[in-house]
Scaffold this active site. Structure first.
Site, PDB file in Angstrom:
ATOM      1  N   ARG A 188       1.376   6.822   4.518  1.00 53.03           N
ATOM      2  CA  ARG A 188       1.248   8.279   4.679  1.00 53.03           C
ATOM      3  C   ARG A 188       2.615   8.865   4.986  1.00 53.03           C
ATOM      4  O   ARG A 188       3.328   8.357   5.842  1.00 53.03           O
ATOM      5  CB  ARG A 188       0.278   8.576   5.819  1.00 53.03           C
ATOM      6  CG  ARG A 188      -0.067  10.048   5.927  1.00 53.03           C
ATOM      7  CD  ARG A 188      -1.240  10.248   6.858  1.00 53.03           C
ATOM      8  NE  ARG A 188      -1.669  11.635   6.898  1.00 53.03           N
ATOM      9  CZ  ARG A 188      -2.786  12.039   7.468  1.00 53.03           C
ATOM     10  NH1 ARG A 188      -3.591  11.173   8.022  1.00 53.03           N
ATOM     11  NH2 ARG A 188      -3.119  13.307   7.493  1.00 53.03           N
TER      12      ARG A 188
ATOM     13  N   ASP B 297      -4.167  -5.439  16.947  1.00 56.74           N
ATOM     14  CA  ASP B 297      -4.688  -4.645  18.066  1.00 56.74           C
ATOM     15  C   ASP B 297      -5.225  -5.570  19.163  1.00 56.74           C
ATOM     16  O   ASP B 297      -5.044  -5.317  20.355  1.00 56.74           O
ATOM     17  CB  ASP B 297      -5.799  -3.713  17.564  1.00 56.74           C
ATOM     18  CG  ASP B 297      -5.359  -2.946  16.334  1.00 56.74           C
ATOM     19  OD1 ASP B 297      -4.422  -2.159  16.450  1.00 56.74           O
ATOM     20  OD2 ASP B 297      -5.936  -3.152  15.250  1.00 56.74           O
TER      21      ASP B 297
ATOM     22  N   GLY C  61       0.859  -1.186   0.000  1.00 57.07           N
ATOM     23  CA  GLY C  61       0.000   0.000   0.000  1.00 57.07           C
ATOM     24  C   GLY C  61       0.888   1.225   0.000  1.00 57.07           C
ATOM     25  O   GLY C  61       2.114   1.116   0.049  1.00 57.07           O
TER      26      GLY C  61
ATOM     27  N   HIS D 177      -9.085   0.030  12.229  1.00 50.94           N
ATOM     28  CA  HIS D 177      -7.685  -0.154  12.623  1.00 50.94           C
ATOM     29  C   HIS D 177      -7.027   1.221  12.537  1.00 50.94           C
ATOM     30  O   HIS D 177      -6.309   1.552  11.601  1.00 50.94           O
ATOM     31  CB  HIS D 177      -6.982  -1.155  11.704  1.00 50.94           C
ATOM     32  CG  HIS D 177      -5.507  -1.272  11.999  1.00 50.94           C
ATOM     33  ND1 HIS D 177      -5.032  -1.698  13.222  1.00 50.94           N
ATOM     34  CD2 HIS D 177      -4.416  -0.967  11.253  1.00 50.94           C
ATOM     35  CE1 HIS D 177      -3.705  -1.663  13.199  1.00 50.94           C
ATOM     36  NE2 HIS D 177      -3.313  -1.210  12.028  1.00 50.94           N
TER      37      HIS D 177
ATOM     38  N   ASN E 123      -3.956   4.827  -2.494  1.00 52.31           N
ATOM     39  CA  ASN E 123      -4.366   3.464  -2.142  1.00 52.31           C
ATOM     40  C   ASN E 123      -5.569   2.987  -2.948  1.00 52.31           C
ATOM     41  O   ASN E 123      -5.672   1.801  -3.253  1.00 52.31           O
ATOM     42  CB  ASN E 123      -4.618   3.359  -0.638  1.00 52.31           C
ATOM     43  CG  ASN E 123      -3.311   3.205   0.114  1.00 52.31           C
ATOM     44  OD1 ASN E 123      -2.617   2.209  -0.036  1.00 52.31           O
ATOM     45  ND2 ASN E 123      -2.933   4.204   0.889  1.00 52.31           N
TER      46      ASN E 123
END
Length: 327
Positions: free
Chosen positions: A92, A159, A89, A187, A105
């Site tokens: 950022r 997570d 991907g 997420h 993306n």
């Protein structure tokens, strides 16, 4: 002899990919008796690094590894795959707006979804890891319409595992004694790690911890911000833990969750717990015979409701942003 399964890893020359491919080839994802053929995809600038990863896999002489496809061609990499782990991907970067990242993306996931749609096995199971994971999974779903909704998921197991680890450390018990935490939602830093139904050695977490102030504040913030804390410490993002969690996600999905316990997965919302249908949202799920089911009937208090709605709202906004990038 068991037939090998074909497992695709995109972004395979990256950090998570480097950790993940060895785990898959050692049986951590599909079990110690399931041979695999690894399909590794990366972009053209990473072609040499990808070649190096292939050489290392060969040199590791792994008994379960029955073949390697290493390619920068998306169609070749997707051919006949049974499981796809999407690590690739656009991350950022400093100074970038959310819309810029989303736009990059959207184009990546549109292309990869189209290749999976044309070339993957009909029952291919997909796990999206690259951020924004929930919304990337939604884009993928849009452009791979023949892949069933139930076969497109995103990773919130990282997570979930982070939440287990925090409770284990706080209560000084082994991590296997902590069960049934939940990650609700996105997420992202709006996710809601929920311990209201979790247990430590079969007793309620709240009773064992005995500190609601910590559970309602520091615990939630620590799990939400753990990725950022790792970047600060390592100067690189989570790789080993992300790879391990991806193995956990697929293993439980394919081989089933232990009786009496659930895990967190980003899945297609059917309206359960009043979450808007059509979002990819993290729910507590159990898995059996390769199918996941959302755990039903859990009581949701006002504190949880607010947190669950907040993260759902962020996903609705991301979905709109992705739509605007498509047009």
């Amino acid at each position: 002899m068991v037939d090998p399964l074909r497992v695709l890893v995109t972004g395979a020359a990256g950090q998570i990919g480097y950790a993940l491919v060895a785990m898959i080839a050692r049986g951590a994802m599909l079990g110690p008796n399931q041979p695999v053929i690894l399909h590794m995809l990366d972009i053209e600038p990473a072609a040499e690094a990808l070649k190096g990863v292939k050489m290392e896999l060969m040199d590791a002489a792994l008994p379960l590894l029955r073949g390697i496809v290493a390619s920068t061609d998306v169609a070749e990499a997707c051919k006949g795959v049974n499981i796809a782990v999407m690590l690739g991907g656009f991350p950022r970067k400093e100074g970038m707006e959310r819309k810029d990242v989303m736009s990059k993306n959207v184009s990546i996931y549109k292309a990869q979804a189209s290749a999976l749609e044309k070339h993957a096995a009909a029952d291919c199971k997909v796990l999206v890891v690259a951020n924004p994971a929930n919304t990337n999974a939604l884009i993928l779903k849009e452009f791979a319409p023949s892949i069933p909704d139930k076969n497109i998921t995103c990773l919130t197991r990282l997570d979930h595992n982070r939440a287990l680890a925090q409770i284990s450390e706080r209560t000084k018990v082994h991590i296997t004694d902590v069960k049934n935490v939940i990650i609700w939602g996105n997420h992202s830093s709006t996710q809601y790690p929920d311990v209201n139904h979790a247990t430590v050695q079969e007793k309620p977490v709240r009773e064992v911890v005995g500190d609601d102030e910590w559970l309602n504040n520091d615990f939630i913030a620590t799990v939400q911000q753990r990725g950022a804390a790792i970047i600060k410490a390592r100067k690189l993002s989570s790789a080993l833990s992300a790879a391990s969690s991806a193995c956990d996600h697929i293993r439980d999905w394919v081989l089933g969750t232990p009786k009496g316990s659930w895990v967190s997965m980003g899945v297609y919302s059917d309206g359960s717990y009043d979450i808007q249908p059509g979002l990819i949202y993290s729910f507590p799920v159990t898995c059996e015979k390769g199918e996941w089911s959302i755990v039903q009937g859990l009581e949701i208090d006002a504190f949880s409701r607010e947190k669950m709605d907040k993260t759902a709202q962020e996903l609705i906004e991301e979905k709109e942003l992705a739509k605007s990038c498509l047009h």
